[in-house]
Design a protein around this motif. Structure first.
Motif, PDB file in Angstrom:
ATOM      1  N   SER A  25       1.095  -1.179  -0.111  1.00 21.01           N
ATOM      2  CA  SER A  25      -0.525  -0.204   0.353  1.00 21.01           C
ATOM      3  C   SER A  25       1.106   1.656  -0.007  1.00 21.01           C
ATOM      4  CB  SER A  25      -0.978   0.190   1.494  1.00 21.01           C
ATOM      5  OG  SER A  25      -1.964  -1.488   1.301  1.00 21.01           O
ATOM      6  N   ASN A  50     -15.363  -2.530  10.609  1.00 23.03           N
ATOM      7  CA  ASN A  50     -15.409  -2.308   9.656  1.00 23.03           C
ATOM      8  C   ASN A  50     -15.578  -3.247   8.599  1.00 23.03           C
ATOM      9  OD1 ASN A  50     -14.683   0.086   7.354  1.00 23.03           O
ATOM     10  ND2 ASN A  50     -12.259  -0.234   6.786  1.00 23.03           N
ATOM     11  N   ASN A  76     -12.328  -3.086  -2.193  1.00 22.47           N
ATOM     12  CA  ASN A  76     -12.063  -1.477  -2.005  1.00 22.47           C
ATOM     13  C   ASN A  76     -11.414  -1.091  -3.768  1.00 22.47           C
ATOM     14  OD1 ASN A  76     -11.888  -1.150   0.539  1.00 22.47           O
ATOM     15  ND2 ASN A  76      -9.806  -1.615   0.550  1.00 22.47           N
ATOM     16  N   ARG A  78     -13.730   1.558  -7.183  1.00 23.69           N
ATOM     17  CA  ARG A  78     -13.832   3.638  -7.003  1.00 23.69           C
ATOM     18  C   ARG A  78     -14.654   3.463  -8.349  1.00 23.69           C
ATOM     19  NH1 ARG A  78      -9.134   1.816  -7.032  1.00 23.69           N
ATOM     20  NH2 ARG A  78      -8.277   2.933  -8.265  1.00 23.69           N
ATOM     21  N   SER A 114     -23.977   8.601  -2.830  1.00 26.17           N
ATOM     22  CA  SER A 114     -22.525   7.961  -1.640  1.00 26.17           C
ATOM     23  C   SER A 114     -22.393   9.842  -1.089  1.00 26.17           C
ATOM     24  CB  SER A 114     -21.629   7.887  -2.921  1.00 26.17           C
ATOM     25  OG  SER A 114     -21.127   8.790  -3.252  1.00 26.17           O
ATOM     26  N   ASN A 167     -17.860   2.479  -0.642  1.00 25.00           N
ATOM     27  CA  ASN A 167     -16.156   2.718  -0.726  1.00 25.00           C
ATOM     28  C   ASN A 167     -16.237   3.894  -0.435  1.00 25.00           C
ATOM     29  OD1 ASN A 167     -14.969   0.314   0.244  1.00 25.00           O
ATOM     30  ND2 ASN A 167     -15.364  -0.085  -2.935  1.00 25.00           N
ATOM     31  N   SER A 168     -16.958   4.933  -1.514  1.00 23.82           N
ATOM     32  CA  SER A 168     -16.792   6.616  -1.910  1.00 23.82           C
ATOM     33  C   SER A 168     -17.304   7.000  -0.252  1.00 23.82           C
ATOM     34  CB  SER A 168     -17.670   6.995  -2.712  1.00 23.82           C
ATOM     35  OG  SER A 168     -17.671   8.144  -2.674  1.00 23.82           O
ATOM     36  N   TYR A 169     -18.877   6.227   0.474  1.00 28.35           N
ATOM     37  CA  TYR A 169     -19.470   6.871   1.730  1.00 28.35           C
ATOM     38  C   TYR A 169     -17.932   6.611   2.980  1.00 28.35           C
ATOM     39  CZ  TYR A 169     -22.983   7.313   4.921  1.00 28.35           C
ATOM     40  OH  TYR A 169     -23.180   7.552   6.621  1.00 28.35           O
ATOM     41  N   GLU A 183     -15.202   6.449   3.252  1.00 26.45           N
ATOM     42  CA  GLU A 183     -13.734   7.146   3.032  1.00 26.45           C
ATOM     43  C   GLU A 183     -14.300   7.673   3.785  1.00 26.45           C
ATOM     44  OE1 GLU A 183     -10.777   9.102  -0.134  1.00 26.45           O
ATOM     45  OE2 GLU A 183     -12.221   7.162  -1.142  1.00 26.45           O
ATOM     46  N   ASN A 184     -15.194   8.654   3.494  1.00 29.04           N
ATOM     47  CA  ASN A 184     -15.822  10.638   4.325  1.00 29.04           C
ATOM     48  C   ASN A 184     -16.687  10.203   6.086  1.00 29.04           C
ATOM     49  OD1 ASN A 184     -14.698  11.831   1.487  1.00 29.04           O
ATOM     50  ND2 ASN A 184     -16.055  10.917   0.865  1.00 29.04           N
ATOM     51  N   PRO A 189     -16.200   7.206   8.156  1.00 27.76           N
ATOM     52  CA  PRO A 189     -15.027   5.743   8.211  1.00 27.76           C
ATOM     53  C   PRO A 189     -16.195   5.034   9.496  1.00 27.76           C
ATOM     54  CG  PRO A 189     -13.962   7.808   9.523  1.00 27.76           C
ATOM     55  CD  PRO A 189     -14.399   8.213   7.910  1.00 27.76           C
TER      56      PRO A 189
END
Length: 460
Positions: free
Chosen positions: A16, A119, A125, A128, A149, A178-180, A182-183, A185
């Protein structure tokens, strides 16, 4: 075994940091299972992922573990989507966690929140918004998905997306999550398909813990349910889904449903649930056009850090018109021939070697049909007179039917272009124009492909 698992997570962290996002996404979307310190498996959801991991990461993984453990470890790459899906589902709470004299709803609710907060979203992941290929077939749906999202639980709730297989529905569905997440957590987001949802409900009944199932889903901030049509044969489960739907809707929590058919075509689904779907925002994704398919091929090759001849890419884009998931298989087939046989096949060699035989969209079959029979099939399908196909009538509908008839005559009869022209009262150039016009439209993934299939099927 915990030590080996710790090393696995450490390896993921390292790649990563090296910005190898495609690789880490595929690895995180797979399951690492260690039998002991000498043997482990990496279980993948599909052949494409397995091939990519084996080619680009397996040797590095083995070297990493040898360095950590001080000895070699045998690691196999396997493909089993069921294992991946089951492993990534939210784990049920151990009985030991609930050994209280009063096993109240609060305890169940708190425990379910605790599980989800780890999570365990069941999301891959890799899916996206920024690696989703947009085209005219999906642009509106893409924008709606992005809006949901970032504005969950508002006017587009629930969002219902449908379309045929292999056109990006699951990618968009997981991109929303994934977008939601990310903002947000700490949000409770969960992705699951219809069969997984059904199996989890049945498991809850068998283990006498149905309340856990209900509490878990009712406590979500976002529910992403894929392959909804798989609940058509599970009426009891669809009743439970209606209860969950009501709870989430009342709490203004976002729901997104994906299916291969619109709500009105769902069978044996709880009537009240189906009614809610029909009142939601319903969007369809059509098969991608030629340019979009070509862009998808280019993206897949970029993810694999390789490339192939442009003519071969165009050849693939022209011939994979419905299930674009087959693009991954076609690329893998081509690369395996290239790497194993140490050649770079051109289109002619691809055809001789039958490299794409399992991936290209099957061309409709028509045998022993005369031009007279083709004219009758087409005129019957479009509800016009056969004479219209031979006339000078240039109205849009008649012209389309005439072009289809000429195309079928060119593709399936043994007559020359000149002879076909005489049969349709057209010159050589007009026949070529009509044939090529249909060929070009078929490349776009339009409804014409299914129309031609239906016309040919009427012969059997």
């Amino acid at each position: 075994m915990e030590e080996i698992k710790k090393y696995w997570n450490e390896f993921l962290d390292i790649i990563s940091e090296d910005d190898e996002f495609a690789g880490v996404a595929l690895l995180k979307g797979s399951v690492f299972l260690a039998e002991n310190e000498n043997k482990a498996d990496i279980v993948c959801s599909g052949d494409f992922t397995a091939a990519h991991i084996k080619k680009d990461f397996l040797d590095r993984i083995k070297d990493f573990f040898e360095d950590k453990l001080g000895h070699n470890i045998d690691i196999d790459i396997k493909v089993d989507a069921d294992i991946v899906n089951k492993y990534l589902h939210i784990e049920e709470i151990d009985e030991s966690d609930n050994k209280t004299e009063n096993n109240s709803d609060k305890n169940i609710s708190d425990a379910s929140k605790k599980e989800i907060s780890k999570n365990k979203t069941n999301l891959n992941n890799y899916f996206r918004f920024d690696n989703f290929i947009q085209g005219n077939n999906n642009r509106y749906v893409f924008e709606a998905a992005k809006y949901v999202s970032s504005n969950p639980g508002k006017e587009y709730n629930p969002l219902y997306i449908y379309g045929s297989v292999g056109i990006g529905k699951t990618h968009l569905l997981q991109a929303i999550g994934n977008s939601y997440i990310e903002n947000n957590p700490n949000a409770k987001v969960f992705y699951i398909d219809g069969s997984g949802f059904r199996d989890e409900y049945v498991s809850g009944l068998q283990n006498k813990k149905p309340e856990f199932f209900k509490r878990k889903y009712k406590s979500l901030d976002m529910l992403l349910l894929d392959d909804l049509q798989l609940l058509e044969s599970a009426q009891e489960t669809s009743k439970e889904l209606f209860e969950i739907f009501q709870a989430l809707d009342n709490a203004s929590k976002q729901m997104v449903f994906v299916s291969d058919k619109p709500p009105k075509e769902l069978r044996n689904i709880e009537a009240r649930l189906k009614n809610r779907f029909e009142k939601s925002l319903i969007l369809s994704i059509a098969p991608p056009q030629y340019e979009t398919r070509l862009a998808i091929i280019e993206r897949k090759l970029s993810d694999l850090h390789t490339n192939i001849d442009e003519d071969v890419m165009k050849y693939m884009a022209e011939n994979i018109t419905t299930d674009v998931r087959k693009i991954e298989g076609a690329i893998r087939a081509y690369l395996s021939v290239r790497d194993l046989m140490k050649i770079t096949p051109d289109i002619e060699q691809c055809e001789k070697l039958d490299i794409f035989k399992d991936y290209f969209t099957n061309k409709p079959k028509l045998s022993n049909a005369t031009i007279k029979e083709i004219k009758k099939m087409v005129s019957d399908y479009y509800g016009i007179e056969i004479s219209s196909l031979e006339s000078k009538d240039r109205t849009k509908f008649i012209s389309k039917a005439r072009h289809v008839a000429i195309y079928l005559a060119c593709e399936y009869s043994k007559k020359s272009v000149t002879e076909i022209g005489l049969d349709f009262n057209r010159d050589h150039a007009s026949v070529i124009h009509a044939r090529d016009k249909v060929k070009d439209e078929l490349k776009t993934g339009s409804h014409l492909f299914s129309e031609i299939n239906e016309i040919i099927s009427s012969m059997s």
